[in-house]
Design a protein around this motif. Structure first.
Motif, short mmCIF file in Angstrom:
data_model
loop_
_atom_site.label_atom_id
_atom_site.label_comp_id
_atom_site.label_asym_id
_atom_site.label_seq_id
_atom_site.Cartn_x
_atom_site.Cartn_y
_atom_site.Cartn_z
N ALA A 19 0.80 -1.05 -0.01
CA ALA A 19 0.06 0.00 -0.22
C ALA A 19 0.90 1.29 -0.08
N VAL B 43 -5.63 -1.39 -2.02
CA VAL B 43 -4.30 -1.17 -1.88
C VAL B 43 -3.82 -1.25 -3.20
N ASP B 44 -2.39 -1.38 -3.38
CA ASP B 44 -1.70 -1.28 -4.65
C ASP B 44 -1.63 -2.87 -5.09
N GLY C 247 -4.05 -7.33 -0.04
CA GLY C 247 -4.95 -6.54 0.51
C GLY C 247 -6.22 -7.46 0.51
N SER D 274 -3.46 -5.41 7.68
CA SER D 274 -3.34 -6.46 6.45
C SER D 274 -3.99 -7.56 6.89
#
Lengths: 362, 85
Positions: A31, A47-48, A51, A84
């Motif tokens: 993230a 998130v990127d 997640g 997480s």
């Protein structure tokens, strides 16, 4: 925003960074908080990579701004908390995060539920937590300063690394060896009503895939002696953490030498069931530099941290003494179990490097 | 327990079994101490003058050292309880 990869935008590197070795780093979760979002954040925050992050924040104290996650104090215990998904404990599984503490305290690390098990105190206290037990005096933080934190799981316990502030390179703060709880969640939590922190590049990866030293519990060690007898020797780095455990702690003083130049010039820890002391021996002349009279039962673990002119001694996870004028033999690397008396037994002596280069891009 | 800074002479002759050490630690039961001055070892052998240590000790010992002219209690403070969690 990922400031770790200098000159590379975080968006360009997610989900993986192609390292010079050619092996792309695959994050299990990452993230970078690139999108500005006012509080309250979604309870399930995309998130990127991987997640999502789970956000509990009944007081609307968590937001994203300027490429960072901002926590502005807490509402109550474990609120706000950002976590997480659960990850199984694996050797080398690592939680990295960048933080900047503006005021008071927060925790970052691996949690079981809302309990910080393998974690660090984001504050000026220098605490870390191993299996939930607080250890004090381990590192020096300043407010309004960016630090990178890495907590790398072991079969039991974890390594805690810090970079930033006075730590110009990754520094091994502690090598914890207790606690096997699994699974765990990479987490950050504000724990004071007026605390204030910035967080960035929250990520989980298996470090052992990119650095073989982290693929095993002792791969990072520069020396590991199992059941050493008196006279056993090893080599450490000059700046090092040296630990030994005594299933049978000696009733009579026993000695471990470090930063040893030769038989007449070295530093020495003398320990027993009744004490733990530091001596400097120069040209055969001993000078006592520090001492502690706390009882040490069977199973005691002793740790010496030598960095530059500072030598700290811990027994049973408690800082017992700090000697800050250790200018002698700063570059020496010899280690020796010089005396084992009083029925004492060392199950294992391990030397760890104080400073560590981690793979680029992690 | 208290944390104190104490000026003390050295004890010892600098041989194995009789290392240079703070005389106050021989005279009183300190829980722990650390050398704060850090005289180089060579200087101690040449002229072992007084130096400062940081000590952990109980109140009774603290008061006893206060009343002993051989040592100088430079400062002391009660050690606060650790702040949780």
């Amino acid at each position: 925003m990922n400031r770790l990869a200098a000159g590379i935008s975080s968006r360009a590197v997610a989900p993986g960074i192609l390292r010079a070795s050619g092996r792309a780093i695959q994050y299990l979760m990452r993230a970078t908080f690139s999108t500005s979002l006012a509080a309250p954040l979604p309870a399930s925050l995309p998130v990127d990579v991987g997640g999502p992050l789970t956000v509990v924040d009944t007081g609307n104290k968590v937001s994203q701004s300027g490429g960072e996650l901002l926590t502005g104090g807490n509402t109550t215990t474990s609120d706000p908390i950002v976590q997480s998904p659960a990850f199984v404990r694996l050797v080398g599984r690592a939680f990295f995060v960048r933080f900047n503490s503006i005021a008071l305290r927060a925790f970052a690390g691996w949690f079981n539920g809302t309990a910080q098990l393998e974690a660090a105190d984001v504050d000026t206290s220098g605490r870390v937590y191993i299996n939930g037990t607080a250890l004090t005096g381990l590192f020096t933080q300043a407010f309004a300063t960016y630090y990178d934190l890495a907590i790398v799981l072991r079969t039991a316990g974890a390594f805690v690394f810090v970079r930033g502030g006075i730590y110009t390179t990754w520094t091994l703060i502690w090598a914890g060896n207790a606690g096997t709880t699994s699974p765990l969640k990479a987490s950050i939590v504000a724990i004071n009503g007026t605390s204030s922190q910035k967080w960035d590049d929250f990520r989980v990866l298996d470090l052992g895939l990119y650095d073989a030293r982290f693929a095993t519990d002792f791969g990072l060690a520069t020396a590991r002696l199992s059941g050493p007898a008196a006279g056993a020797t090893a080599q450490s780095t000059a700046d090092a953490l040296i630990e030994w455990t005594t299933p049978t702690t000696p009733t009579v003083t026993s000695n471990v030498r470090f930063r040893k130049v030769d038989a007449s010039n070295y530093w020495e820890v003398r320990y027993s069931t009744t004490g733990f002391a530091l001596f400097e021996v120069v040209a055969g002349v001993p000078t006592s530099r520090a001492s502690d009279a706390t009882a040490n039962a069977n199973g005691a673990r002793f740790v010496v941290i030598a960095e530059g002119a500072v030598i700290k001694g811990y027994s049973n996870n408690v800082l017992r003494w700090t000697y800050s004028s250790a200018t002698g033999f700063q570059t020496a690397t010899g280690v020796e179990v010089s005396v084992l008396a009083g029925g004492g037994v060392i199950s294992e002596l391990v030397a760890w490097p104080r400073f560590v280069t981690l793979p680029g891009g992690v | 327990m208290y944390r104190a800074r104490i000026r003390t002479p050295y004890a010892g002759s600098g041989v194995e079994g009789d290392p240079f050490r703070p005389a106050v630690a021989d005279a009183f039961p300190l829980q722990g101490w650390q050398d704060l001055t850090g005289h180089p070892a060579e200087a101690i052998s040449a002229a072992p003058g007084p130096y400062e240590i940081g000590a952990i000790l109980d109140e009774e010992t603290l008061n006893a050292i206060k009343g002993d002219g051989a040592y100088e209690l430079l400062e002391s403070e009660l050690i606060p309880d650790e702040v949780g969690p």
